[in-house]
Design a protein around this motif. Structure first.
Motif, PDB file in Angstrom:
ATOM      1  N   MET A   1      14.013  28.789 -41.714  1.00  0.00           N
ATOM      2  CA  MET A   1      14.528  29.920 -40.935  1.00  0.00           C
ATOM      3  C   MET A   1      16.001  29.688 -40.609  1.00  0.00           C
ATOM      4  O   MET A   1      16.355  28.660 -40.035  1.00  0.00           O
ATOM      5  CB  MET A   1      13.735  30.092 -39.635  1.00  0.00           C
ATOM      6  N   THR A   2      16.874  30.611 -40.999  1.00  0.00           N
ATOM      7  CA  THR A   2      18.306  30.513 -40.721  1.00  0.00           C
ATOM      8  C   THR A   2      18.637  31.292 -39.457  1.00  0.00           C
ATOM      9  O   THR A   2      18.194  32.430 -39.280  1.00  0.00           O
ATOM     10  CB  THR A   2      19.131  31.067 -41.892  1.00  0.00           C
ATOM     11  N   THR A   3      19.419  30.682 -38.585  1.00  0.00           N
ATOM     12  CA  THR A   3      19.818  31.313 -37.328  1.00  0.00           C
ATOM     13  C   THR A   3      21.331  31.429 -37.273  1.00  0.00           C
ATOM     14  O   THR A   3      22.048  30.483 -37.606  1.00  0.00           O
ATOM     15  CB  THR A   3      19.326  30.487 -36.129  1.00  0.00           C
ATOM     16  N   LEU A   4      21.806  32.596 -36.834  1.00  0.00           N
ATOM     17  CA  LEU A   4      23.228  32.792 -36.535  1.00  0.00           C
ATOM     18  C   LEU A   4      23.376  32.928 -35.028  1.00  0.00           C
ATOM     19  O   LEU A   4      22.730  33.777 -34.403  1.00  0.00           O
ATOM     20  CB  LEU A   4      23.760  34.048 -37.229  1.00  0.00           C
ATOM     21  N   LEU A   5      24.207  32.069 -34.448  1.00  0.00           N
ATOM     22  CA  LEU A   5      24.483  32.095 -33.018  1.00  0.00           C
ATOM     23  C   LEU A   5      25.897  32.596 -32.770  1.00  0.00           C
ATOM     24  O   LEU A   5      26.828  32.178 -33.464  1.00  0.00           O
ATOM     25  CB  LEU A   5      24.361  30.694 -32.410  1.00  0.00           C
ATOM     26  N   VAL A   6      26.053  33.478 -31.784  1.00  0.00           N
ATOM     27  CA  VAL A   6      27.382  33.896 -31.331  1.00  0.00           C
ATOM     28  C   VAL A   6      27.490  33.521 -29.860  1.00  0.00           C
ATOM     29  O   VAL A   6      26.705  33.996 -29.039  1.00  0.00           O
ATOM     30  CB  VAL A   6      27.605  35.412 -31.493  1.00  0.00           C
ATOM     31  N   ILE A   7      28.424  32.648 -29.519  1.00  0.00           N
ATOM     32  CA  ILE A   7      28.626  32.280 -28.127  1.00  0.00           C
ATOM     33  C   ILE A   7      29.789  33.102 -27.591  1.00  0.00           C
ATOM     34  O   ILE A   7      30.850  33.178 -28.218  1.00  0.00           O
ATOM     35  CB  ILE A   7      28.856  30.764 -27.967  1.00  0.00           C
ATOM     36  N   ALA A   8      29.562  33.766 -26.455  1.00  0.00           N
ATOM     37  CA  ALA A   8      30.545  34.749 -26.001  1.00  0.00           C
ATOM     38  C   ALA A   8      30.491  34.915 -24.483  1.00  0.00           C
ATOM     39  O   ALA A   8      29.522  34.519 -23.828  1.00  0.00           O
ATOM     40  CB  ALA A   8      30.271  36.098 -26.673  1.00  0.00           C
ATOM     41  N   LYS A   9      31.551  35.525 -23.967  1.00  0.00           N
ATOM     42  CA  LYS A   9      31.617  35.931 -22.568  1.00  0.00           C
ATOM     43  C   LYS A   9      31.599  37.456 -22.487  1.00  0.00           C
ATOM     44  O   LYS A   9      32.174  38.134 -23.335  1.00  0.00           O
ATOM     45  CB  LYS A   9      32.917  35.450 -21.917  1.00  0.00           C
ATOM     46  N   GLU A  10      30.962  37.966 -21.448  1.00  0.00           N
ATOM     47  CA  GLU A  10      31.068  39.398 -21.164  1.00  0.00           C
ATOM     48  C   GLU A  10      32.542  39.739 -20.952  1.00  0.00           C
ATOM     49  O   GLU A  10      33.256  39.024 -20.231  1.00  0.00           O
ATOM     50  CB  GLU A  10      30.264  39.738 -19.909  1.00  0.00           C
ATOM     51  N   PRO A  11      33.040  40.820 -21.585  1.00  0.00           N
ATOM     52  CA  PRO A  11      34.475  41.145 -21.484  1.00  0.00           C
ATOM     53  C   PRO A  11      34.840  41.789 -20.141  1.00  0.00           C
ATOM     54  O   PRO A  11      35.014  42.996 -20.023  1.00  0.00           O
ATOM     55  CB  PRO A  11      34.693  42.110 -22.653  1.00  0.00           C
ATOM     56  N   LEU A  82      27.668  24.564 -25.917  1.00  0.00           N
ATOM     57  CA  LEU A  82      27.450  24.612 -27.358  1.00  0.00           C
ATOM     58  C   LEU A  82      26.222  23.791 -27.743  1.00  0.00           C
ATOM     59  O   LEU A  82      25.396  24.219 -28.567  1.00  0.00           O
ATOM     60  CB  LEU A  82      28.678  24.103 -28.102  1.00  0.00           C
ATOM     61  N   ALA A  83      26.094  22.617 -27.147  1.00  0.00           N
ATOM     62  CA  ALA A  83      24.943  21.766 -27.439  1.00  0.00           C
ATOM     63  C   ALA A  83      23.645  22.462 -27.056  1.00  0.00           C
ATOM     64  O   ALA A  83      22.649  22.424 -27.801  1.00  0.00           O
ATOM     65  CB  ALA A  83      25.075  20.435 -26.695  1.00  0.00           C
ATOM     66  N   ALA A  84      23.642  23.122 -25.906  1.00  0.00           N
ATOM     67  CA  ALA A  84      22.445  23.825 -25.458  1.00  0.00           C
ATOM     68  C   ALA A  84      22.096  24.988 -26.386  1.00  0.00           C
ATOM     69  O   ALA A  84      20.924  25.284 -26.614  1.00  0.00           O
ATOM     70  CB  ALA A  84      22.631  24.323 -24.029  1.00  0.00           C
ATOM     71  N   ALA A  85      23.119  25.642 -26.919  1.00  0.00           N
ATOM     72  CA  ALA A  85      22.867  26.736 -27.857  1.00  0.00           C
ATOM     73  C   ALA A  85      22.170  26.216 -29.112  1.00  0.00           C
ATOM     74  O   ALA A  85      21.201  26.821 -29.599  1.00  0.00           O
ATOM     75  CB  ALA A  85      24.182  27.424 -28.216  1.00  0.00           C
ATOM     76  N   PHE A  86      22.635  25.088 -29.638  1.00  0.00           N
ATOM     77  CA  PHE A  86      21.990  24.506 -30.810  1.00  0.00           C
ATOM     78  C   PHE A  86      20.586  24.011 -30.488  1.00  0.00           C
ATOM     79  O   PHE A  86      19.696  24.023 -31.352  1.00  0.00           O
ATOM     80  CB  PHE A  86      22.833  23.367 -31.374  1.00  0.00           C
ATOM     81  N   ALA A  87      20.366  23.564 -29.257  1.00  0.00           N
ATOM     82  CA  ALA A  87      19.053  23.051 -28.874  1.00  0.00           C
ATOM     83  C   ALA A  87      17.972  24.122 -28.942  1.00  0.00           C
ATOM     84  O   ALA A  87      16.785  23.799 -29.014  1.00  0.00           O
ATOM     85  CB  ALA A  87      19.122  22.464 -27.468  1.00  0.00           C
ATOM     86  N   ARG A  88      18.367  25.394 -28.954  1.00  0.00           N
ATOM     87  CA  ARG A  88      17.395  26.482 -29.033  1.00  0.00           C
ATOM     88  C   ARG A  88      16.929  26.746 -30.458  1.00  0.00           C
ATOM     89  O   ARG A  88      16.036  27.564 -30.669  1.00  0.00           O
ATOM     90  CB  ARG A  88      18.003  27.775 -28.463  1.00  0.00           C
ATOM     91  N   SER A  89      17.536  26.090 -31.432  1.00  0.00           N
ATOM     92  CA  SER A  89      17.182  26.311 -32.833  1.00  0.00           C
ATOM     93  C   SER A  89      16.501  25.070 -33.403  1.00  0.00           C
ATOM     94  O   SER A  89      16.828  23.943 -33.034  1.00  0.00           O
ATOM     95  CB  SER A  89      18.428  26.626 -33.670  1.00  0.00           C
ATOM     96  N   PRO A 135      19.780  21.061 -36.321  1.00  0.00           N
ATOM     97  CA  PRO A 135      20.539  21.062 -35.074  1.00  0.00           C
ATOM     98  C   PRO A 135      20.246  19.830 -34.212  1.00  0.00           C
ATOM     99  O   PRO A 135      19.088  19.490 -33.973  1.00  0.00           O
ATOM    100  CB  PRO A 135      20.065  22.347 -34.382  1.00  0.00           C
ATOM    101  N   ASP A 136      21.318  19.177 -33.783  1.00  0.00           N
ATOM    102  CA  ASP A 136      21.225  18.002 -32.927  1.00  0.00           C
ATOM    103  C   ASP A 136      22.288  18.131 -31.849  1.00  0.00           C
ATOM    104  O   ASP A 136      23.480  17.948 -32.122  1.00  0.00           O
ATOM    105  CB  ASP A 136      21.446  16.734 -33.752  1.00  0.00           C
ATOM    106  N   PRO A 137      21.897  18.461 -30.607  1.00  0.00           N
ATOM    107  CA  PRO A 137      22.877  18.655 -29.540  1.00  0.00           C
ATOM    108  C   PRO A 137      23.777  17.448 -29.317  1.00  0.00           C
ATOM    109  O   PRO A 137      24.915  17.590 -28.851  1.00  0.00           O
ATOM    110  CB  PRO A 137      22.003  18.918 -28.306  1.00  0.00           C
TER     111      PRO A 137
END
Length: 219
Positions: A1-11, A82-89, A135-137
């Motif tokens: 399963m391939t995952t695309l993550l976008v890390i962002a702030k509300e504008p 960023l590490a936490a985002a990868f930890a979800r995959s 993925p490895d945080p």
């Protein structure tokens, strides 16, 4: 399963793209951030992937297209987030930010068949993309962020872990007004370029004609 993550702030004015102020007002800077985020999400939506996840600080707005999972960013420094985002995959994952509206589906269509990691260097010394087959945080924790050597340190961390690294093209992040002009020229048909034209034309009036949206209620 391939995952695309976008890390962002509300504008939100005053909280995003503060290095664009001046010459732009906080409202204009937020409008440019929203356009950059919208272009990025539209590109991710057009890229083949099993999962598409927005890792968001703040609340989603009308700029979010369908088909995305939305998760909140954790507290802490950028390396921790960023590490936490990868930890979800738990499978091949590519993470990008919201600052490269010139990105294309072709750049994001990565194949981990003969490599363990993808690294997308940014012109300012950081990185705009990071992909991990497994993925490895721990590969991100402790990397000094927002410095001229962030990208070099992060890439060396991958190499030191014995990963086969494939480099993506170097891209320019939108941080300053000069960056905004250069990036808009690379993607003249995007929302970001159109919003920049509005902001430049109306700078003397104080605001872009289209303000960033903020949802009234939580999702």
């Amino acid at each position: 399963m391939t995952t695309l993550l976008v890390i962002a702030k509300e504008p939100v004015p005053g909280r995003v793209k503060t290095r664009l102020t001046p010459p732009f007002t906080p409202m204009e800077a937020a409008a440019l951030a929203e356009a950059s985020l919208a272009d990025t999400l539209r590109t991710v939506a057009a890229t083949p992937a099993d999962r598409k996840v927005l890792v968001l600080a703040g609340e989603p707005g009308p700029w979010l297209p369908p088909g995305f999972e939305v998760v909140r960013q954790c507290a802490g420094g950028l390396d921790e987030r960023l590490a936490a985002a990868f930890a979800r995959s738990d499978g091949p994952t590519l993470l990008i930010g919201m600052d490269t509206p010139q990105v294309t589906p072709e750049l994001l269509s990565v194949d981990f068949a003969d490599c363990d990691a993808y690294f997308g260097p940014a012109e300012d010394g950081g990185f705009w993309a990071l992909g991990l087959a497994k993925p490895d945080p721990r590969l991100l924790l402790g990397v000094p962020m927002s410095t001229p050597t962030t990208g070099a340190v992060q890439r060396e961390r991958l190499v030191a872990a014995g990963l086969r690294v494939r480099d993506l093209p170097r891209l320019r992040d939108v941080d300053t007004a000069r960056d905004a002009d250069a990036v808009a020229a690379l993607a003249p048909d995007g929302r970001f370029a159109a919003r920049l034209v509005e902001c430049n034309a109306l700078r003397g009036a104080g605001n872009c004609s289209t303000s960033p949206h903020r949802p009234a209620a939580k999702r």
